[in-house]
Motif scaffolding. Sequence first.
Motif, short mmCIF file in Angstrom:
data_model
loop_
_atom_site.label_atom_id
_atom_site.label_comp_id
_atom_site.label_asym_id
_atom_site.label_seq_id
_atom_site.Cartn_x
_atom_site.Cartn_y
_atom_site.Cartn_z
N LYS B 165 0.84 -1.20 0.00
CA LYS B 165 0.00 0.00 0.00
C LYS B 165 0.87 1.25 0.00
CE LYS B 165 -2.54 -0.90 3.64
NZ LYS B 165 -3.55 -0.39 4.58
N SER B 168 2.32 3.24 -3.04
CA SER B 168 1.51 4.21 -3.78
C SER B 168 2.05 5.62 -3.59
CB SER B 168 0.05 4.14 -3.33
OG SER B 168 -0.05 4.49 -1.97
N LEU B 169 2.83 5.86 -2.51
CA LEU B 169 3.39 7.19 -2.29
C LEU B 169 4.40 7.58 -3.37
CD1 LEU B 169 1.96 6.77 0.42
CD2 LEU B 169 3.80 8.08 1.45
N THR B 179 -0.52 3.55 -8.93
CA THR B 179 -1.31 4.76 -8.66
C THR B 179 -1.02 5.85 -9.68
OG1 THR B 179 -1.23 4.23 -6.31
CG2 THR B 179 -1.88 6.45 -6.89
N ALA B 201 -8.17 0.74 -6.91
CA ALA B 201 -8.36 0.29 -5.52
C ALA B 201 -8.65 -1.21 -5.53
CB ALA B 201 -9.49 1.07 -4.85
N TYR B 204 -5.38 -3.14 -5.95
CA TYR B 204 -4.66 -3.23 -4.67
C TYR B 204 -5.34 -4.20 -3.74
CZ TYR B 204 -1.52 0.78 -5.47
OH TYR B 204 -0.55 1.61 -5.93
N PHE B 205 -6.68 -4.13 -3.72
CA PHE B 205 -7.42 -4.96 -2.78
C PHE B 205 -7.18 -6.44 -3.06
CE2 PHE B 205 -11.22 -7.41 -1.72
CZ PHE B 205 -11.25 -7.20 -0.36
N CYS B 208 -3.62 -7.29 -1.76
CA CYS B 208 -3.45 -7.15 -0.32
C CYS B 208 -4.35 -8.10 0.45
CB CYS B 208 -3.72 -5.71 0.12
SG CYS B 208 -2.52 -4.57 -0.55
#
Lengths: 232, 226
Positions: B165, B168-169, B179, B201, B204-205, B208
């Motif tokens: 997660k 994503s930064l 992202t 999303a 990612y979901f 993760c």
Amino acid sequence: MDFGFLLTAEYRDAIVAGLVVTLELSALAAIIAAVLGIILAVARMAPFAPARWLSAAYIEFIRNTPLLVQLLFWYFGAPQLLPQVWLEWLYDRNFEFAAGLAGLACYTAAFVAEDVRSGIRNVARGQMEAARACGLGYLGAMRLVILPQALRTMVPALVNQLLNLTKNSSLAMAIGVAELMYQVREVESRTFRTFEAFAAATAIYLALSLVITLFAAWRERGRPQPHARHPA
Amino acid sequence: MLDILRDNWLYLLVGQYPDGPLGGLALTLILAAVSLALALPGGVLLALARVSPAKALRIPATAFIWLVRGLPLIMVIFWAYFLVPIVLGMAVPGYVTMIYALAFFTAAYLAEIIRAGIEAVPRGQVEAARAIGLSRGQTLRRVVLPQALRNVIPSLVNQFVSLTKDTSLAFIVGINELTYAASQISNRLLDRPAEIYGLVAIFYFIICWSLTAWSRRLERKLAWGR
């Protein structure tokens, strides 16, 4: 290395303004996340299956997607989803702040919900059974009997979420909320004094963490330790 | 939403590869995996220093962990972009800097997880190992660490989820991971951001959530073995 320039009115005011926005954003998001988190936790354990499923789906989805993507969704996606009247109302005020607040509150609520749930689980089963036997409904028993006991045992976990929230609020810079990190980058790009600007931000974030940790320790001081689950 | 997926799935998965640089979900997973691989030995060393009886090791390790854990990840990333070129004395590609930042950040969190694992190994294990003549180093390497690390495997998987997660930064510093790829598509299509960010999303979901489910299974399995 010279930190003096940070104290000139221009840059000092920018950083203080950023700190104020960080504090406002974190405090408001914390309040909303606490309320939403408790509702989610109660729904997650309700004797009504669709409430359990909805709550579980929300918690799992939010916890397993990045906060940044959620913020981008609220900021860029909300205009596509919300009615025009609401949007105009928000645009007249501070749309970035509202999107950041929505994203942070919804994200944190999912984590709070899991902490509240484990707090509720640590309250002895007999409490719920006794409350129901006395004629309280599920929600009444939760509100009057279970939650008051559970919330006391959850303070450390909730303080930890508050610390995470304060740090996470820095991501709102990505959608243009003028919080601390955003303002520090502004100062840095105007002065090219990268080291000093970043050091100031680092000190402020560490001080915030320290203040929250110390405040929690001070509040907890002298309180009886919550006891573990009673034997059944 | 499905038409966006149909037109852009390859771009979201691998970026412009093979005609251009690798990006998208593949880069996201590479960033996360390489950072974790670098952070793991760092985390073990930090944890050992943190429980070491020698003050010269314990105090700096404790300070480093406290410092990094007190900062937002984005602050660590900005520091890395400022410091890495100075320390290495040369320009480094953005994704390498990003990996350094993620590895440093994750090492501090892993150190606390591994420390808890080390402290959970019963003291009798150390005493027994020393009694049969193993040196301190051997005790640590052959007795304490294998048990400690085995116990923290589910937490490591959870840390990998956080790391995935956190990659994503990289969007903020302009690295073309998932992202960022989504924002590119959003800029191109202009009027459909809710669907695009919702779609990403879900990407990612899937990653993760499968890892989280795996970690829960591991946890149950390890609990059985005891």
